[in-house]
Design an enzyme around this catalytic site. Structure first.
Site, short mmCIF file in Angstrom:
data_model
loop_
_atom_site.label_atom_id
_atom_site.label_comp_id
_atom_site.label_asym_id
_atom_site.label_seq_id
_atom_site.Cartn_x
_atom_site.Cartn_y
_atom_site.Cartn_z
N LYS A 57 0.82 -1.21 0.00
CA LYS A 57 0.00 0.00 0.00
C LYS A 57 0.86 1.26 0.00
O LYS A 57 1.92 1.30 0.63
CB LYS A 57 -0.90 0.02 1.24
N GLY B 144 -10.66 -3.11 8.81
CA GLY B 144 -10.30 -3.30 10.21
C GLY B 144 -11.46 -3.40 11.17
O GLY B 144 -11.28 -3.35 12.38
#
Length: 291
Positions: free
Chosen positions: A80, A152
């Protein structure tokens, strides 16, 4: 030449269809993911649940850590970068990463501009909540789209919402007369040729994966049911009781999402699932970053 490279990258991403891409933080986790049948791994220092819990500024992972994962597995490795951070993307390209995810999970570096992905040889993955976002990222050179979901959390509701929104907008675009596509492109704030592609083909010009909150085999099957062409799993595997078993079950569920009897067997005795965060309890909405 850039156009040829872009087409090649789109075709490369097509090869991941039907697969599962897993977040990993160590070479050992990467090997577990590969053994479970993952089609690729996402190398990062902290999984989204830990990034969310820690707060502060989250950046590109240490290249040495990424190289360790590259050396540990033979499947493609992704990493990322922050939205708009051209230098981070150049670094990842220099270490020969297989795919770059310009990700809302990390703290954005630019709140106006995304990276011009057409200037890179490496394929990019980007998140989107709706058709307009998806096509803007494709116009910038993205070779693969994923729902943003809400990383998450272990809560799949936002990934479902984003996939259903995209599907609805695609159906609406397909239903238009040819001469109405110009206005639709203007309203979506996307180039006409991309709107016309969706109108003619009934799908995005690139692969569309599901991501954000996928924590169980059933979650993965649900996203495939809604039209996803594959699944990203972040915190859901290595925050659970039996990562190896859950990883293999999610891979199987993604490939066999229409087989309810198999899904039932795959869902048995997986150990404790990750502790989720309900949508109503989220303080930082990552999906709102980078529209």
């Amino acid at each position: 030449m850039a156009n040829n490279r872009n087409e090649l990258n789109k075709n490369l991403a097509q090869m991941l269809k039907g697969g599962v891409i897993m977040d990993v933080t160590t070479p050992e986790q990467a090997k577990i993911a590969q053994d479970a049948g993952a089609c690729a791994v996402m190398a990062l220092e902290r999984i989204p649940a830990d990034i969310r819990a820690a707060g502060g500024v989250s950046r590109m992972s240490d290249p040495a850590m990424i190289k360790g994962i590259q050396e540990a597995v033979s499947i493609p490795v992704m990493a990322k970068v922050r939205i708009g951070h051209i230098a981070e993307a150049r670094i990842l390209q220099a270490i020969e990463i297989d795919y770059i995810d310009e990700s809302e999970v990390l703290s954005p570096a630019d709140d106006v501009y995304h990276i011009d992905k057409n200037r890179f040889d490496v394929p990019f993955v980007c998140g989107a909540k709706n058709l307009g976002e998806a096509l803007r990222r494709v116009a910038e050179g993205a070779s693969m789209i994923r729902t943003k979901g809400e990383p998450g959390t272990g809560d799949v509701i936002q990934a479902v919402r984003h996939m259903r929104t995209m599907n609805k907008q695609i159906r609406e675009l397909v239903s238009l007369r040819d001469d109405e596509v110009y206005e639709a492109a203007k309203q979506l704030a996307v180039p006409y040729d991309l709107a016309k592609y969706v109108h003619d083909n009934g799908r995005l010009p690139v692969v569309n994966f599901a991501a954000g909150g996928v924590a169980t085999p059933a979650d993965a099957a649900l996203m495939m049911e809604l039209g996803a062409e594959g699944v990203f799993v972040g915190s859901g595997i290595f925050k659970s009781g039996d990562p190896a078993k859950r990883a293999a079950a999610i891979v199987q569920a993604t490939a066999n999402w229409q087989d309810a009897e198999l899904l039932a067997r795959l869902s048995e005795n997986l150990g404790e699932a990750m502790v989720g965060i309900n949508e109503d309890e989220i303080e930082t909405i990552m999906a709102a970053r980078g529209e």
